[in-house]
Structure formats: structure tokens, C-alpha cells
Design a protein around this motif. Structure first.
Motif, mmCIF file in Angstrom:
data_model
loop_
_atom_site.group_PDB
_atom_site.id
_atom_site.type_symbol
_atom_site.label_atom_id
_atom_site.label_comp_id
_atom_site.label_asym_id
_atom_site.label_seq_id
_atom_site.Cartn_x
_atom_site.Cartn_y
_atom_site.Cartn_z
ATOM 1 N N ASN A 196 -9.968 14.746 13.190
ATOM 2 C CA ASN A 196 -9.157 14.273 12.065
ATOM 3 C C ASN A 196 -10.043 13.663 10.990
ATOM 4 N N LEU A 197 -10.016 14.271 9.800
ATOM 5 C CA LEU A 197 -10.763 13.723 8.672
ATOM 6 C C LEU A 197 -9.912 12.717 7.905
ATOM 7 N N GLY A 198 -8.580 12.869 7.988
ATOM 8 C CA GLY A 198 -7.706 11.891 7.352
ATOM 9 C C GLY A 198 -6.409 12.471 6.834
ATOM 10 N N VAL A 199 -5.492 11.581 6.512
ATOM 11 C CA VAL A 199 -4.192 11.924 5.927
ATOM 12 C C VAL A 199 -4.250 11.658 4.426
ATOM 13 N N ILE A 200 -3.756 12.607 3.650
ATOM 14 C CA ILE A 200 -3.723 12.474 2.191
ATOM 15 C C ILE A 200 -2.285 12.315 1.737
ATOM 16 N N VAL A 201 -1.983 11.243 1.051
ATOM 17 C CA VAL A 201 -0.650 11.059 0.473
ATOM 18 C C VAL A 201 -0.607 11.842 -0.825
ATOM 19 N N ASN A 202 0.260 12.833 -0.882
ATOM 20 C CA ASN A 202 0.326 13.759 -2.006
ATOM 21 C C ASN A 202 1.682 13.651 -2.699
ATOM 22 N N LEU A 203 1.720 14.038 -3.966
ATOM 23 C CA LEU A 203 2.966 14.045 -4.744
ATOM 24 C C LEU A 203 3.669 12.693 -4.711
ATOM 25 N N LYS A 204 2.910 11.632 -4.868
ATOM 26 C CA LYS A 204 3.469 10.288 -4.808
ATOM 27 C C LYS A 204 4.101 9.902 -6.141
ATOM 28 N N GLU A 205 5.316 9.415 -6.070
ATOM 29 C CA GLU A 205 6.021 8.936 -7.263
ATOM 30 C C GLU A 205 5.537 7.528 -7.591
ATOM 31 N N ALA A 206 4.941 7.377 -8.746
ATOM 32 C CA ALA A 206 4.315 6.102 -9.100
ATOM 33 C C ALA A 206 5.303 4.950 -9.186
ATOM 34 N N SER A 208 8.248 4.720 -7.505
ATOM 35 C CA SER A 208 9.187 4.714 -6.380
ATOM 36 C C SER A 208 8.811 3.653 -5.351
ATOM 37 N N PRO A 209 9.655 2.623 -5.164
ATOM 38 C CA PRO A 209 9.391 1.619 -4.116
ATOM 39 C C PRO A 209 9.350 2.253 -2.725
ATOM 40 N N SER A 210 10.183 3.274 -2.516
ATOM 41 C CA SER A 210 10.204 3.943 -1.219
ATOM 42 C C SER A 210 8.876 4.637 -0.928
ATOM 43 N N ASP A 211 8.337 5.347 -1.932
ATOM 44 C CA ASP A 211 7.050 6.012 -1.756
ATOM 45 C C ASP A 211 5.959 5.000 -1.446
ATOM 46 N N GLU A 212 5.985 3.874 -2.155
ATOM 47 C CA GLU A 212 4.976 2.846 -1.930
ATOM 48 C C GLU A 212 5.099 2.259 -0.527
ATOM 49 N N GLU A 213 6.327 2.086 -0.056
ATOM 50 C CA GLU A 213 6.550 1.533 1.288
ATOM 51 C C GLU A 213 6.023 2.487 2.364
ATOM 52 N N TYR A 214 6.333 3.776 2.226
ATOM 53 C CA TYR A 214 5.852 4.747 3.202
ATOM 54 C C TYR A 214 4.334 4.870 3.152
ATOM 55 N N HIS A 215 3.771 4.789 1.943
ATOM 56 C CA HIS A 215 2.322 4.851 1.807
ATOM 57 C C HIS A 215 1.673 3.696 2.563
ATOM 58 N N ARG A 216 2.180 2.503 2.407
ATOM 59 C CA ARG A 216 1.616 1.343 3.098
ATOM 60 C C ARG A 216 1.795 1.476 4.602
ATOM 61 N N TRP A 217 2.928 2.028 5.012
ATOM 62 C CA TRP A 217 3.182 2.219 6.440
ATOM 63 C C TRP A 217 2.192 3.214 7.045
ATOM 64 N N LEU A 218 1.908 4.278 6.312
ATOM 65 C CA LEU A 218 0.929 5.261 6.779
ATOM 66 C C LEU A 218 -0.463 4.632 6.877
ATOM 67 N N GLU A 219 -0.821 3.825 5.893
ATOM 68 C CA GLU A 219 -2.131 3.177 5.896
ATOM 69 C C GLU A 219 -2.272 2.175 7.028
ATOM 70 N N ALA A 225 -6.036 7.410 9.476
ATOM 71 C CA ALA A 225 -7.265 7.388 8.666
ATOM 72 C C ALA A 225 -6.957 7.832 7.237
ATOM 73 N N CYS A 226 -5.954 7.203 6.641
ATOM 74 C CA CYS A 226 -5.507 7.593 5.301
ATOM 75 C C CYS A 226 -6.630 7.482 4.276
ATOM 76 N N PHE A 227 -6.681 8.469 3.391
ATOM 77 C CA PHE A 227 -7.585 8.374 2.261
ATOM 78 C C PHE A 227 -7.043 7.318 1.301
#
Length: 296
Positions: A196-206, A208-219, A225-227
Motif C-alpha cells: 500500500n502506497l496510500g489512499v488519495i482523497v479525490n474529487l473533494k468538495e472544498a 462540504s463539511p461532510s467531505d471534510e469530516e470523511y477526509h479527517r476520518w480517513l486520515e 496512509a492517506c496522502f
């Protein structure tokens, strides 16, 4: 040299092929490296992003795609040189001239059915391994665009490639796709699997609180190993997926914020690759001169 990266998520619609395109063109144009894109998706999305429809159709009609290579090697047992199927002069970016393609065709799904029907799974993996061993020695980076889902062919790439990268949208369904992939990876560890080289969060809505929440959860999960760099959802990146009949500069294709994000992500990918491989400094030989020529 460990330089092959399978790009996949079991969930479709995460912008995987567009991301492969952006990484490949950035590595070629911005970093001056020889890049091979292997299109292993029957939809041939990244192939159509890298050349004109007419050029791709001609290659498909002439039997010059990954389908024809695998059909000859796996189903027919023929000895064929893989460089004959590599296409040069792809991409509409004028300074991405070190980018090469092994194009795909919709018949890829039928090939997989024949492989399963003839119980040739082991032979398919052997051929994939031989192909990767060959291209590793010629190209600096090999990016494999895998289709969503876990097909027979995708499993071969994942078990024979050096690394895998998982693009995902910052939403529940896409994250579930990562979990399916993680469970699959845990099966039969003795068969080998890409690192695993890492997970890339793609097509993120700048905004969107929901996108930000999921991004933090993934990290928060170290296994991901999120980029650090996410790729925003912007029309410029979607426009980049449309091949143009005229050449354009790299910065015209990837302008402003989206270009900055793509370049930052590419820097991270290359840095992680160098870290995992010991930053090998040797320069691969030039790509094969008898590769096909696409009139893109």
C-alpha cells in the motif's frame, strides 16, 4: 526496480482514470520521467483521454491492444514481444513526450471470461508478472489503471505490481469500497500482494463539511496512509480528461489550483516511491524505439 503502481478502488466513480492521467502527464512533463500507463479497464477510459477516438479505434481494429497481447500469450501460448503493443506520442500535452500507453479495448471482459472458462488463472498471472518484469526495466514509473471491482485480471495486477494506490471520494459509499478492498487484500497473504502506497482523497468538495469530516476520518486510520494532498472537484480537471486535437502546454491543461494540487500530490507519490525503494538513482534505458505510433 520496484516502480509499478496499480491504481484501483472496488467502488467506481471515484475519478480513478482522470487521476491516472493527471499523475502520468505530471510525472512526464513536470519531472521528465519515462512513464508507462497500462490501461486494464475494459472501458478504455484513460486510453481515450490520451489519444483521439480514431487513433484508439484503429489500434483496436488492428489488434494492437492489451487484449490482443494477453489473448496471444495466455490463450494461444504464443511468444510475442510486449514493446509492439506500446504506443508512443500519446497525450495532448506538448511537453509530455516521455509518456507511453498500453491501450485497452472493451473485449477485455470477454478475455477474462475465456481465461476463467479455460481455468488459465495461473497462466494469466504468470504472463502479467513477465510483462511487469519487462516494463520495469525500461520505464521510470508504470501506472496500471485497474477497473472497479475485483476481476481475475485486477487480482493479477494487484498480486504482481509493486505498489497500489487507492483513490476515493470523501463519502460513505466510496469509503466502503476501500473496506472491501482491505478485506480482499487480507485473504491468501501467501499469494503475495502489492504494498500500500496510500489512499488519495479525490474529487473533494472544498465547501462540504461532510467531505471534510470523511477526509479527517480517513486520515485518522494509519492503515490508509492517506496522502496529505487531496484533489479538489473542479471543472478544469474534468476538462483535462477530454483529449484535444491540438497540443497544449502542461500549465494550460492543469491551471491554477487544480494544477497546484496535482503537482503537490505527484511530489508526494514520487517521494513515497523513492522512500520505499531506497531512491534508486540509476537511469532506465530509453523506451523501445519500435513502439507503435499513435496519430493522436
Amino acid at each position: 526496480m520496484r516502480n509499478s503502481i496499480a491504481v484501483m478502488n472496488t467502488k467506481g466513480g471515484v475519478g480513478k482514470s482522470t487521476l491516472v492521467l493527471a499523475l502520468a502527464e505530471t510525472i512526464s512533463a513536470y519531472h521528465g520521467k519515462n512513464v508507462l500507463v497500462i490501461d486494464s479497464d475494459a472501458q478504455a477510459s484513460v486510453s481515450s483521454m490520451l489519444m483521439s477516438v480514431s487513433s484508439l479505434y484503429k489500434l483496436q481494429s488492428d489488434g494492437a491492444t492489451i487484449v490482443d497481447y494477453l489473448h496471444a500469450r495466455v490463450l494461444k501460448g504464443q511468444v510475442i514481444d510486449w514493446p509492439k503493443y506500446i504506443v508512443r506520442n500519446v497525450s495532448d500535452v506538448d511537453d509530455a513526450r516521455s509518456l507511453f500507453l498500453l491501450p485497452s479495448d472493451m473485449q477485455l471482459t470477454l478475455l477474462e471470461r475465456e481465461v476463467s472458462k479455460e481455468n488459465l488463472h495461473g497462466r494469466l498471472r504468470e504472463v502479467i508478472g513477465e510483462l511487469l518484469n519487462g516494463v520495469r526495466r525500461v520505464f521510470d514509473i508504470v501506472l496500471i489503471d485497474c477497473p472497479p471491482g475485483l476481476s481475475v485480471l485486477t487480482e493479477c495486477w494487484l498480486r504482481e505490481a509493486d505498489f497500489h494506490v487507492s483513490p476515493t471520494k470523501a463519502d460513505y459509499v466510496s469509503v466502503c469500497g476501500l473496506e472491501v478492498f482491505r478485506r480482499f487484500k487480507a485473504l491468501n497473504p501467501e499469494m503475495g500482494f502489492a504494498e500500500n502506497l496510500g489512499v488519495i482523497v479525490n474529487l473533494k468538495e472544498a465547501t462540504s463539511p461532510s467531505d471534510e469530516e470523511y477526509h479527517r476520518w480517513l486520515e485518522s486510520n494509519p492503515d490508509n496512509a492517506c496522502f496529505t494532498q487531496a484533489i479538489p472537484r473542479m471543472s478544469a480537471l474534468q476538462d483535462a480528461a477530454n483529449f484535444q486535437s491540438y497540443e497544449r502546454s502542461y500549465f494550460a491543461k492543469y491551471p491554477g489550483q487544480v494544477g497546484s494540487a496535482v503537482r503537490a500530490l505527484t511530489e508526494e507519490v514520487l517521494a513515497r516511491l523513492a522512500q520505499r525503494t531506497g531512491a534508486a538513482s540509476e537511469t532506465p534505458p530509453p523506451p523501445p524505439q519500435h513502439a507503435s505510433v499513435a496519430n493522436a
